[in-house]
Design a protein around this motif. Structure first.
Motif, PDB file in Angstrom:
ATOM      1  N   UNK A 323     -17.513  81.326  20.233  1.00 19.84           N
ATOM      2  CA  UNK A 323     -18.599  80.882  21.022  1.00 19.84           C
ATOM      3  C   UNK A 323     -19.036  79.101  20.919  1.00 19.84           C
ATOM      4  N   UNK A 324     -18.572  79.232  19.534  1.00 18.07           N
ATOM      5  CA  UNK A 324     -19.415  77.480  18.480  1.00 18.07           C
ATOM      6  C   UNK A 324     -18.338  76.816  19.174  1.00 18.07           C
ATOM      7  N   UNK A 325     -16.682  77.317  18.965  1.00 14.28           N
ATOM      8  CA  UNK A 325     -16.387  75.765  19.153  1.00 14.28           C
ATOM      9  C   UNK A 325     -16.200  75.713  20.652  1.00 14.28           C
ATOM     10  N   UNK A 326     -16.636  76.460  21.878  1.00 11.66           N
ATOM     11  CA  UNK A 326     -16.602  76.778  22.775  1.00 11.66           C
ATOM     12  C   UNK A 326     -17.318  75.478  24.111  1.00 11.66           C
ATOM     13  N   UNK A 327     -18.837  76.444  23.058  1.00 13.86           N
ATOM     14  CA  UNK A 327     -20.044  75.764  23.575  1.00 13.86           C
ATOM     15  C   UNK A 327     -20.031  74.047  23.078  1.00 13.86           C
ATOM     16  N   UNK A 328     -19.540  74.161  21.648  1.00 12.38           N
ATOM     17  CA  UNK A 328     -19.818  72.366  21.047  1.00 12.38           C
ATOM     18  C   UNK A 328     -18.729  71.661  21.265  1.00 12.38           C
ATOM     19  N   UNK A 329     -17.715  71.739  22.032  1.00 18.16           N
ATOM     20  CA  UNK A 329     -16.760  70.778  22.421  1.00 18.16           C
ATOM     21  C   UNK A 329     -17.203  70.885  23.698  1.00 18.16           C
ATOM     22  N   UNK A 330     -17.504  72.075  24.533  1.00 16.95           N
ATOM     23  CA  UNK A 330     -18.170  71.251  26.156  1.00 16.95           C
ATOM     24  C   UNK A 330     -19.142  70.247  26.459  1.00 16.95           C
ATOM     25  N   UNK A 331     -20.103  69.883  25.515  1.00 20.17           N
ATOM     26  CA  UNK A 331     -20.789  69.261  25.539  1.00 20.17           C
ATOM     27  C   UNK A 331     -19.842  67.357  25.165  1.00 20.17           C
ATOM     28  N   UNK A 332     -18.998  67.272  24.461  1.00 20.29           N
ATOM     29  CA  UNK A 332     -18.547  66.059  24.193  1.00 20.29           C
ATOM     30  C   UNK A 332     -17.667  65.923  25.073  1.00 20.29           C
ATOM     31  N   UNK A 333     -16.980  67.003  25.547  1.00 15.80           N
ATOM     32  CA  UNK A 333     -15.940  66.888  26.353  1.00 15.80           C
ATOM     33  C   UNK A 333     -16.233  66.708  28.393  1.00 15.80           C
ATOM     34  N   UNK A 334     -17.617  67.115  28.204  1.00 18.55           N
ATOM     35  CA  UNK A 334     -17.855  66.452  29.592  1.00 18.55           C
ATOM     36  C   UNK A 334     -18.839  64.766  29.035  1.00 18.55           C
ATOM     37  N   UNK A 335     -19.297  64.852  28.454  1.00 16.93           N
ATOM     38  CA  UNK A 335     -19.564  63.299  27.834  1.00 16.93           C
ATOM     39  C   UNK A 335     -18.458  61.957  28.344  1.00 16.93           C
TER      40      UNK A 335
END
Length: 534
Positions: A323-335
């Motif tokens: 979960x942490x891998x995907x949720x954290x990476x979603x933010x930086x990827x989206x920015x």
């Protein structure tokens, strides 16, 4: 005056400790929510672009925001400018993990609230000052930026683990001393679970409120800057905020004295205790000696051995890793996606971050305190629904491969997904800590929360690194949404097998075993062997 009203009564000291815990969240959350999630990825990409060359012709400098550009690292390796930010994040998390493990064992060894408060303040000062240094860098200092970010992020990792480890201690004290003061909160497992969720939710809400305030002020500062694109002025404000608001923790955190005058977390509370003798041994070697620093790694190894006996801890950590891998990476990827693909300017991106903060604050408060009660959901069940909710974000990004007008093809879609992401982020922040604190043995909070952090941050080494590789290979960051969606779907069956009630029983049994071993009269056993068994 009743004991409960006395300023130095255990109940009042506990409430004061909880206030200090709120300041920990209020002071430090803007760094991870604002600086790490928004400003520093943009700053890394901007520095990389300023020192980069065009993808099609390495002899030409990168001159336009619309150019596909790569950065020549050490004049040898060429990486996409977006990948540079992701790789830096992965490396910083690796160093953060090493620092966290080294420090967390010490605060467990000297199991003192006052000591943990001092550790929080010390690393907060270092992290805040380093963040201020980042704001003063020139774009030509391409290698200084990631180095300073690694230091600041490592400091945040330490205070995050130490701060989280205090939550179950304070909840337990609040229930205990409220009962002693004839103000029963209800000492049942369900009331402790609810109280943990409420305090955690309030802390998360205060953290996001703090991040929201810093974002609003940052928008004003950036708007007033000469170029209206100066991200570093926002980073400067985050550093100053962090430095100022962590100071109350120096006075608020205190150990609670027993009736006989001893402290509840005194380093050496019983000469017959094996762990106490180990503490006495290490105190003679000085707290920051190499011997004492090594205790963290030995404690972690011991915790992993204990965790193997706790089925639900292992299930949770596996699920949280995904979960942490995907949720954290979603933010930086989206920015990075918004900046490189949708060409959104700095003020647009800060606005998106503000929207995320507002909804994260709402999610952290509403989900555990209202929605959970309204639908009679347990914390681990809430996690399942949050994952389903979050999975829509990468799914929507995937739709852009198949449709012309939807799937993150327009700027306004980023604002809508910011609302969606914020609600899930706030709820996840509040509920995850609460669930984990319920299934770990008492007295080992810092060590087990270091495992929690290692799982959290360890996954963040892998996710951004993989997405960086995908972006380097395709020079199309949208392909990362496939990976993020698959990870979230993988987490569902793992968390579905979690049984919090069983986890609590196993943690209590293990805590009893550890306590009986610590109190066994084996004075002849060397301190080093104590660590292996404790």
């Amino acid at each position: 005056m009743q004991a409960m009203d006395h300023p130095n009564s255990p109940l009042q000291l506990t409430k004061q400790n909880i206030k200090g815990w709120y300041f920990y969240s209020f002071s430090s959350e803007p760094f991870v929510v604002s600086a790490v999630s928004t400003y520093i990825p943009l700053l890394l990409e901007r520095f990389a672009r300023s020192n980069g060359v065009q993808l099609g012709n390495h002899s030409l400098p990168c001159t336009s925001e619309s150019d596909k550009c790569v950065l020549p690292l050490f004049n040898t390796f060429y990486v996409d400018t977006a990948s540079f930010a992701l790789y830096t994040f992965s490396v910083s998390v690796l160093f953060q993990t090493i620092t966290v493990v080294t420090i967390s064992g010490i605060v467990d060894l000297w199991n003192s609230v006052k000591l943990k408060g001092l550790v929080l303040v010390m690393f907060s000062v270092i992290g805040a000052v380093t963040t201020i240094f980042i704001s003063r860098l020139a774009e030509s200092q391409i290698y200084a930026l990631p180095l300073l970010y690694i230091v600041a992020n490592s400091c945040f990792g330490v205070i995050n683990v130490v701060g989280n480890s205090l939550l179950p201690i304070f909840v337990s004290d609040l229930v205990k001393y409220s009962d002693d003061s004839n103000q029963p909160l209800g000492g049942s497992e369900s009331s402790i679970e609810k109280l943990s969720s409420i305090i955690s939710g309030r802390g998360a809400s205060l953290g996001y409120s703090s991040a929201l305030l810093t974002q609003i002020v940052s928008m004003f500062l950036v708007h007033k800057s000469r170029t209206q694109q100066d991200i570093q002025v926002a980073v400067l404000f985050v550093g100053v905020w962090w430095l100022f608001w962590q100071l109350p923790m120096l006075w608020l955190f205190n150990d609670i004295p027993h009736a006989d005058g001893s402290l509840s977390s005194s380093p050496v509370s019983s000469t017959s205790s094996r762990l106490a003798r180990s503490r006495e041994y290490y105190s003679n070697k000085k707290i920051w000696s190499l011997k004492s620093l090594g205790y963290g790694w030995k404690s972690l190894w011991s915790a992993f051995k204990h965790a193997r006996l706790l089925k639900d801890v292992m299930i949770f950590l596996l699920g949280w890793f995904i979960i942490s891998d995907s949720v954290t990476t979603i933010n930086s990827t989206a920015i990075l996606f918004a900046k490189t693909e949708l060409e959104m300017v700095t003020l647009n991106l800060i606005t998106i971050s503000v929207i995320t903060m507002v909804d994260a604050m709402i999610g952290a408060f509403v989900i555990p305190q209202f929605l959970a009660k309204r639908f009679n959901l347990l914390p681990h069940q809430i996690l399942m629904y949050i994952i389903l909710w979050t999975s829509f974000i990468p799914f929507y990004g995937i739709l852009g491969f198949f449709f012309e007008n939807i799937g993150l093809k327009h700027k306004f879609e980023m604002y809508m997904l910011a609302v969606w992401y914020g609600l899930s982020l706030g709820g996840l922040s509040a509920v995850s800590r609460s669930v984990f604190s319920l299934i770990i043995p008492k007295g080992k909070e810092s060590t087990f929360f270091s495992m929690f952090s290692m799982t959290d941050k360890g996954s963040s080494i892998i996710g951004p690194f993989l997405i960086g590789l995908v972006t380097d290979k395709t020079h199309e960051i949208r392909y990362s949404f496939y990976l993020l969606f698959a990870l979230l779907m993988l987490a569902l069956p793992v968390l579905n097998s979690l049984d919090v009630g069983r986890g609590k029983r196993e943690a209590e049994e293990l805590a009893s075993i550890i306590t009986s071993r610590q109190n066994s009269p084996e004075a002849s056993v060397p301190p080093e062997e104590h660590l292996q068994t404790d």
